[in-house]
Write an enzyme that holds these catalytic residues in place. Structure first.
Site, PDB file in Angstrom:
ATOM      1  N   HIS A  31       0.813  -1.214   0.000  1.00 29.24           N
ATOM      2  CA  HIS A  31       0.000   0.000   0.000  1.00 29.24           C
ATOM      3  C   HIS A  31       0.850   1.268   0.000  1.00 29.24           C
ATOM      4  O   HIS A  31       0.366   2.350   0.329  1.00 29.24           O
ATOM      5  CB  HIS A  31      -0.949   0.001   1.198  1.00 29.24           C
ATOM      6  CG  HIS A  31      -1.942  -1.115   1.157  1.00 29.24           C
ATOM      7  ND1 HIS A  31      -2.615  -1.572   2.260  1.00 29.24           N
ATOM      8  CD2 HIS A  31      -2.384  -1.881   0.123  1.00 29.24           C
ATOM      9  CE1 HIS A  31      -3.421  -2.561   1.919  1.00 29.24           C
ATOM     10  NE2 HIS A  31      -3.289  -2.772   0.629  1.00 29.24           N
TER      11      HIS A  31
ATOM     12  N   CYS B 208       4.951  21.641  -2.433  1.00 28.46           N
ATOM     13  CA  CYS B 208       5.950  21.418  -3.473  1.00 28.46           C
ATOM     14  C   CYS B 208       6.942  22.578  -3.461  1.00 28.46           C
ATOM     15  O   CYS B 208       6.553  23.743  -3.309  1.00 28.46           O
ATOM     16  CB  CYS B 208       5.255  21.310  -4.831  1.00 28.46           C
ATOM     17  SG  CYS B 208       6.391  21.033  -6.211  1.00 28.46           S
TER      18      CYS B 208
END
EC number: 2.3.1.286
Length: 778
Positions: A608, A642
């Protein structure tokens, strides 16, 4: 979701092998929307923003413009887009033959990993491009695989491009060494489907023969569910393939068993494929006669006995093919089920009153099925001597079954049959179902008191528990011996949140877990995009450590830095470090606690995903949180953004969100690893999240499976487990007023399950302690 659907469809063998899009078609439809309004037809087609002029001209087969660009910028010929496609991929996808020829002449890279241009042409059935690449000797290695582990040969077979398949085989047979060619012929995809099995599924007898006779294809190759080509032929009623495959594979292939315990004839019976059953019987008779040099009636009885050993064999659930033919509740054509029964009885010699493991005859099965379907079969069985007075292990006859299932017509038909045959059977239609074990008399006694019956049942249950415990310990000792002696060389461990619970990370679904504490949270893009503060607050609360005052040498190094690996984590590492038998640890956990024990990263697959990697969903910039910047930002209550000046969007962890597919590493490695596995250990997982949960069934049917978990789950559950669970639930509700999944019971339960499984139920770390104590005791 696609993987879940595939796993659900295994039983019916509806193999979803066609690519979910033709690659060329996908480009057309993704980049050129349908024009339904007249004015739109004059608008220029839309292409991906990233596409340079070279890509656009290559796609549109504009030879002169492509030539002009690559003459000016020779290096641009091997540029790639976000899909890792070159101009050659794009040209092939749109069958731009002139540009394809030009690019091949200019030495464009042809072996880009995953889907090569040759894969695309093979998939789309573009014979001209295939021939062009072969003629120019500009063909990539035949063993380059797509994302789904498909060769170009496999893709051409999948899409029924027989002429292309022939050319691909012929080319590689002459250009590859024999080992590499054989590898390509037998290369299976992520579902374990080989070119041979796919040829069967596509009902392509010519390709089947070519693969076997010219490619020496492995006739015993099998799918992920252990179904062979013969199983598949039986399911789709491909009698020509059955005849051919049996001639080559013989009785060994006929006796192959899949995950469900079924041989090929069981599968034909389930489908009511009487033609396949007839073919099996005819071919088996020929094989038996040939193998036993039988030349007359003197060996007829022997022949029949050998035949019955195969066609009357019981499956994993104790049912014979005849029983399966009668279980026609989902049949679309009851006439086929009737014909299947007739073939088995009249030509195979199967006994009409044969019983399954529950002492039920075929007539018992029919009496339970709705009479709108089973009535013609009941009449047939009665006409050939089926006995409606045989009692199953519960003491019920088919008459009782029909009566209690309200199949009145069948009930009356069976009563009339008793009168016609002057049966002396004394029918008590109100008779209760009472389990009759092999250790008790088959005759029922109405004089037994309810108290003695209850006492007997209780002592029987206690005896079963004791037997299961002794058998479980015996099996566990055998596993330990196997590890000590080096008999287990490829051990796979499936681990879940339960092994991290003692480290202070509660499983998601418990009362202290992530989902219970924050009802708004979910691992989803919707929550991340709309409510990033909710998403990261939950991540911070659940995963970010509560760091206590520590000395100068301690340091918060990110996720779970103040949390230590558990005994269960170290047990997994010991399998690798001490005993050298760990093939792979597949874990549902996104924490790095397993890596901290020293287990090599190549031995661990985070199914996962993991918090080690992050990326921006807008500009796709990748982040490895070595400097701990991301987690320090989360730890102080902020959001990770970011770092690209023109982007500055919230980034996400590289974990699998709801609705997203699992990683490529997971899909590719599982199919190869689970074929090698000789021992499976399951630790701390509820086995309810798919496709991870389905892995427990992917090992061979004779491979031992060991479960460490708070409670029994998945295929390890038996009726006593359900009773224990209900009792514990009531106990917890009485004590606290609410239900809990937490383990308040310190007692370990060690028991056997089925014919190969062992469960150690309780706290995972305590289970490991028990294992290690037993390991060191002899």
């Amino acid at each position: 979701m696609i993987n879940i659907l595939k796993d659900i469809l295994y039983k019916s063998y509806s193999y979803l092998a066609f690519p979910f899009f033709y690659l060329g078609w996908a480009i057309k439809n993704s980049y050129q929307p349908n024009k339904t309004i007249k004015e739109e037809e004059s608008k220029p087609p839309k292409y991906p923003k990233e596409w340079s002029d070279l890509f656009i001209h290559s796609y549109n087969n504009e030879h002169e413009k492509v030539l002009e660009i690559i003459q000016k910028e020779p290096n641009s010929i091997n540029s790639v887009d976000s899909l890792n496609w070159t101009p050659l991929h794009v040209a092939v996808s749109n069958k731009s033959i002139e540009v394809v020829t030009l690019l091949l002449e200019r030495n464009i890279e042809i072996s880009i990993k995953r889907y090569t241009a040759f894969h695309i042409a093979a998939c789309n059935g573009d014979l001209n491009i295939i021939e062009k690449m072969i003629t120019m000797n500009r063909v990539p290695n035949g063993n380059i695989l797509s994302n789904d582990m498909e060769t170009s040969l496999f893709l051409s077979i999948t899409n029924n491009h027989f002429e292309i398949s022939e050319k691909i085989m012929d080319y590689y047979q002459s250009s590859m060494n024999s080992n590499e060619f054989k590898k390509m012929i037998d290369q299976f995809n992520v579902h374990g489907v080989s070119p041979l099995i796919m040829s069967v599924l596509r009902k392509n007898l010519k390709m089947i023969k070519k693969l076997i006779e010219e490619g020496d294809a492995d006739i015993n190759s099998f799918k992920k569910d252990n179904s062979t080509s013969l199983h598949c032929a039986a399911i789709i009623d491909f009698t020509e393939a059955i005849e051919y495959l049996l001639d080559i594979g013989g009785i060994e292939l006929m006796n192959s068993i899949n995950r469900y315990g079924n041989s090929p004839i069981h599968e034909a019976a389930i489908k009511g494929n009487f033609k396949s059953i007839q073919t099996f019987i005819n071919q088996l008779k020929k094989i038996i006669i040939k193998n036993n040099c039988s030349d007359g009636d003197s060996d007829k009885d022997k022949l029949n006995l050998l035949l019955l050993e195969i066609i009357d064999k019981k499956d994993k659930d104790g049912s014979t093919p005849l029983h399966l033919c009668c279980n026609c509740v989902n049949s679309d054509n009851i006439e086929n089920n009737l014909k299947s029964c007739k073939v088995l009885i009249e030509e195979g010699g199967v006994q009409v009153n044969g019983i399954d493991s529950g002492n039920a005859t075929a007539l018992h099965i029919l009496a339970c099925v709705g009479e709108d379907k089973s009535l013609p079969l009941v009449k047939y069985f009665l006409s050939i001597g089926s006995d409606p007075t045989i009692e199953n292990k519960y003491g019920w006859t088919p008459i009782h079954q029909a009566y209690n299932n309200k199949n009145i017509q069948i009930y009356q038909l069976l009563l009339d049959h008793l009168k016609l045959t002057n049966s002396t059977y004394k029918l008590d239609i109100e008779k209760k179902r009472v389990f009759q074990s092999s250790s008790t008399s088959t005759s029922s006694s109405s004089s037994s008191s309810s108290s003695s019956s209850s006492s007997s049942s209780s002592s029987s249950l206690l005896l079963n528990k004791e037997e299961l415990k002794l058998k479980g310990i015996e099996r566990l000792k055998n596993v330990i011996n196997g590890i000590k002696k080096g008999e287990f060389k490829n051990v796979i461990v499936l681990s879940g949140a339960g092994i991290s619970a003692n480290a202070g990370i509660p499983p998601y679904r418990t009362k202290d877990g992530l989902l219970a504490k924050n009802k708004q949270f979910s691992f989803s893009m919707e929550i991340l995009e709309k409510h990033p503060d909710v998403f990261y607050q939950a991540i911070r609360d659940h995963f970010y450590p509560i760091i206590k005052a520590s000395n100068d040498n301690d340091r918060d190094d990110g996720i779970s830095a103040g949390i230590k690996s558990t005994k269960s984590h170290y047990f997994i590492n010991d399998l690798n470090e001490k005993y050298g038998c760990l093939l792979r640890n597949y874990t549902q956990n996104v924490d790095p606690l397993q890596e901290r024990t020293g287990t090599p990263t190549d031995k661990i697959i985070h199914a996962h995903g993991s918090f080690d990697q992050w990326y921006c969903t807008v500009c796709q910039k990748q982040y490895t949180d070595k400097s701990d910047r991301i987690w320090r930002e989360i730890g102080r209550g902020g959001l990770p953004f970011c770092t690209e000046p023109e982007c500055r969007h919230v980034i996400r962890p590289n974990v699998v969100f709801f609705g997203e597919p699992l990683s490529q590493d997971f899909r590719v490695n599982t199919i190869t690893d689970f074929r090698k596995a000789d021992l499976l250990i399951v630790m701390g997982t509820s086995l309810i999240v798919y496709p991870f949960a389905s892995l427990v069934n992917d090992v061979a049917s004779d491979v031992p499976r060991l479960l460490f978990n708070f409670e029994s789950t998945g295929p390890f559950v038996n009726t006593m487990d359900l009773e224990r669970k209900e009792k514990l639930k009531q106990q917890q509700e009485n004590e606290s007023g609410e239900s809990s999944n937490d383990n308040d019971n310190n007692e370990l339960i060690v028991e056997a399950r089925g014919n190969r499984d062992i469960v150690i139920l309780g706290d995972c770390d305590k289970g490991v302690d028990y294992f290690n104590t037993l390991f060191n005791s002899f």
